[in-house]
Design a protein around this motif. Structure first.
Motif, PDB file in Angstrom:
ATOM      1  N   LEU A  57       0.819  -1.210   0.000  1.00  0.00           N
ATOM      2  CA  LEU A  57       0.000   0.000   0.000  1.00  0.00           C
ATOM      3  C   LEU A  57       0.855   1.262   0.000  1.00  0.00           C
ATOM      4  O   LEU A  57       0.443   2.297  -0.558  1.00  0.00           O
ATOM      5  CB  LEU A  57      -0.955  -0.013   1.192  1.00  0.00           C
ATOM      6  N   LYS A  58       2.036   1.202   0.593  1.00  0.00           N
ATOM      7  CA  LYS A  58       2.953   2.341   0.493  1.00  0.00           C
ATOM      8  C   LYS A  58       3.349   2.563  -0.974  1.00  0.00           C
ATOM      9  O   LYS A  58       3.382   3.706  -1.454  1.00  0.00           O
ATOM     10  CB  LYS A  58       4.197   2.102   1.338  1.00  0.00           C
ATOM     11  N   ALA A  59       3.631   1.446  -1.658  1.00  0.00           N
ATOM     12  CA  ALA A  59       3.996   1.545  -3.081  1.00  0.00           C
ATOM     13  C   ALA A  59       2.825   2.058  -3.909  1.00  0.00           C
ATOM     14  O   ALA A  59       3.003   2.860  -4.845  1.00  0.00           O
ATOM     15  CB  ALA A  59       4.463   0.182  -3.591  1.00  0.00           C
ATOM     16  N   ARG A  60       1.609   1.616  -3.578  1.00  0.00           N
ATOM     17  CA  ARG A  60       0.422   2.063  -4.312  1.00  0.00           C
ATOM     18  C   ARG A  60       0.185   3.561  -4.099  1.00  0.00           C
ATOM     19  O   ARG A  60      -0.171   4.288  -5.037  1.00  0.00           O
ATOM     20  CB  ARG A  60      -0.804   1.269  -3.855  1.00  0.00           C
ATOM     21  N   GLU A  91       2.467   5.757  -3.514  1.00  0.00           N
ATOM     22  CA  GLU A  91       3.481   6.430  -4.334  1.00  0.00           C
ATOM     23  C   GLU A  91       3.031   6.486  -5.794  1.00  0.00           C
ATOM     24  O   GLU A  91       3.129   7.521  -6.460  1.00  0.00           O
ATOM     25  CB  GLU A  91       4.808   5.674  -4.231  1.00  0.00           C
ATOM     26  N   ALA A  92       2.525   5.352  -6.291  1.00  0.00           N
ATOM     27  CA  ALA A  92       2.100   5.276  -7.692  1.00  0.00           C
ATOM     28  C   ALA A  92       0.952   6.227  -7.993  1.00  0.00           C
ATOM     29  O   ALA A  92       0.858   6.788  -9.091  1.00  0.00           O
ATOM     30  CB  ALA A  92       1.709   3.841  -8.037  1.00  0.00           C
ATOM     31  N   LEU A  93       0.058   6.411  -7.016  1.00  0.00           N
ATOM     32  CA  LEU A  93      -1.089   7.302  -7.198  1.00  0.00           C
ATOM     33  C   LEU A  93      -0.732   8.765  -6.940  1.00  0.00           C
ATOM     34  O   LEU A  93      -1.565   9.654  -7.157  1.00  0.00           O
ATOM     35  CB  LEU A  93      -2.232   6.884  -6.260  1.00  0.00           C
ATOM     36  N   GLY A  94       0.462   8.994  -6.426  1.00  0.00           N
ATOM     37  CA  GLY A  94       0.890  10.362  -6.135  1.00  0.00           C
ATOM     38  C   GLY A  94       0.233  10.962  -4.905  1.00  0.00           C
ATOM     39  O   GLY A  94       0.060  12.186  -4.830  1.00  0.00           O
ATOM     40  N   VAL A  95      -0.111  10.117  -3.940  1.00  0.00           N
ATOM     41  CA  VAL A  95      -0.808  10.623  -2.747  1.00  0.00           C
ATOM     42  C   VAL A  95       0.009  10.419  -1.471  1.00  0.00           C
ATOM     43  O   VAL A  95      -0.501  10.623  -0.365  1.00  0.00           O
ATOM     44  CB  VAL A  95      -2.193   9.945  -2.590  1.00  0.00           C
ATOM     45  N   SER A  96       1.270  10.034  -1.586  1.00  0.00           N
ATOM     46  CA  SER A  96       2.088   9.742  -0.399  1.00  0.00           C
ATOM     47  C   SER A  96       2.183  10.927   0.556  1.00  0.00           C
ATOM     48  O   SER A  96       2.260  10.754   1.778  1.00  0.00           O
ATOM     49  CB  SER A  96       3.494   9.310  -0.816  1.00  0.00           C
ATOM     50  N   ARG A  97       2.184  12.141  -0.007  1.00  0.00           N
ATOM     51  CA  ARG A  97       2.289  13.339   0.838  1.00  0.00           C
ATOM     52  C   ARG A  97       1.121  13.479   1.811  1.00  0.00           C
ATOM     53  O   ARG A  97       1.223  14.173   2.822  1.00  0.00           O
ATOM     54  CB  ARG A  97       2.355  14.579  -0.042  1.00  0.00           C
TER      55      ARG A  97
END
Length: 419
Positions: A272-275, A277-283
């Motif tokens: 889910l951390k990788a997902r 990142e992929a969606l651009g919502v990690s921030r």
């Protein structure tokens, strides 16, 4: 009304450190039960049977209270426990049959050490409840209650083990005077899935999970962060954390500065951390990981605007039968809840207007989260209802209602609350 002269509670939990006598911090019902009965019974005995885990107290210990004060604490000698003990470095969260032998013997040991007849025996597990039933046959116990928390008709993958589990559950239900179910769904499953003859069972009562305040003071509307969401629990398929991640792009499109605190660990964490990142919502996500300090989790909940608990619907999800702690904790902190129809407590959320019950759909989760963050009049009305409901969500209120339904005078007689 019946008066409680003597009570014995047998619980699969560590309540006190055997070496120091200090309280061990956790949110199980063990400590609230100890404090509740200590202040209401002339004599209260609490038997602690530890779970296998690193650093566990492997020896049974019993605390004996008289008129609200600790009279004595006894711990089994190490040489008695040694043959069945689990080495701390090998402890795992699973069933150890040799510890069941320990538990049975310890129940009779604690009962023998309790003077006089016992008005009420509470066994927090089917095997312990059956010990109470046996003590009733012997004349030591007058009434017994079977207290169920972590329950499912499919508790174990191994069929033989699960059949034994169901057999013990059914027998405990038949032999106990009262059955304390965490949720109404447990009773429904016994009837509809397992085919129990309900007329043969003891009287079933709904005893939901309560909230331990731990000094919590619910904040005013103006003090909460109106751009912060909260999640606490396992990072796994059944808890629906993946749905939160999938909903974040749509949430951020409407509320660009939103942040969600995610407390917990589990098999989906890296994925889910990788997902994210992929969606651009990690921030927008703060991954706190597994946190043992409950106060830190409560402080984060108290500062947030809403709690997300979007459980994934599938037949084997055990959350269908349990009273999920994260919803109780959220209500205790004054947090509106967004959940699905999986946990039985969704009824309270829906009927009490304590948040929203949604389909398992990222778009629906996003839409509801945005409304909670942006629609101020609606949010305040929902939160007012949650804060009011939080008072009925305390263990004292729950146990008082339960004992009254059993015909007991549940008013405090000793300690600070005594009239």
């Amino acid at each position: 009304m019946k008066r409680l002269s003597s009570v014995l509670v047998a619980t699969i939990s560590d309540i006190t450190d055997a070496a120091t006598g200090e309280r061990m911090r956790h949110n199980s019902p063990a400590w609230p039960m100890l404090e509740f009965f200590r202040d209401r019974a002339e004599r209260a005995t609490v038997l602690e049977l530890s779970l296998p885990r690193p650093g566990m107290v492997s020896r049974p210990q019993a605390s004996f209270f008289e008129r609200g004060k600790l009279r004595e604490r006894r711990v089994w000698p190490g040489w008695i426990t040694a043959p069945v003990a689990v080495a701390p470095d090998k402890a795992q969260p699973k069933t150890y049959f040799r510890l069941k032998i320990r538990d049975i013997l310890a129940c009779f040991w604690a009962a023998a050490a309790t003077p006089g007849p016992i008005d009420l025996f509470v066994g927090v597990e089917s095997l312990l409840a059956l010990c109470g039933a046996a003590l009733k046959v012997r004349g030591k116990v007058r009434e017994s209650a079977y207290y169920i928390s972590d329950w499912s008709p499919w508790k174990f993958d191994n069929k033989a083990l699960n059949d034994l589990y169901i057999f013990l559950d059914k027998t405990a239900c038949r032999r106990s005077d009262f059955i304390w179910n965490y949720t109404y769904a447990i009773s429904d499953a016994r009837r509809d899935i397992l085919g129990y003859d309900m007329a043969q069972l003891g009287r079933e009562l709904w005893v939901p999970f309560g909230f331990i305040p731990d000094g919590v003071v619910i904040k005013s509307h103006d003090e909460v962060d109106r751009r912060r969401l909260f999640y606490s629990g396992g990072i796994c398929r059944e808890n629906g954390v993946a749905l939160i991640v999938e909903a974040l792009p749509e949430i951020l499109a409407s509320v660009p500065d939103v942040v969600i605190d995610i407390f917990g660990d589990g098999p989906q964490l890296a994925e889910l951390k990788a997902r994210a990142e992929a969606l651009g919502v990690s921030r927008a996500v703060v991954w706190h990981g597994y946190v043992t300090d409950r106060r830190r989790i409560l402080d984060a909940a108290l500062s947030a605007s809403a709690a997300l608990a979007p459980y994934m619907p599938f037949p084997e999800n055990v959350k269908r039968f349990g009273d999920v702690i994260k919803i109780r904790e959220a209500i205790g902190c004054g947090l509106p809840v967004v959940t699905t129809e999986v946990p039985p407590s969704h009824r309270e959320v829906r009927e009490g207007g304590l948040g929203a019950v949604i389909p398992y759909d990222a778009g629906e989760l996003a839409k509801t989260a945005v409304r909670l963050l942006a629609d101020e009049p609606w949010y305040r009305a929902v939160r007012d209802r949650v804060v009011a409901a939080s008072r009925d969500n305390l263990w004292d209120a729950i146990y008082t209602r339960t004992l009254a339904a059993m015909g007991y005078d549940a008013a405090p007689r000793f300690g600070a609350q005594a009239g």
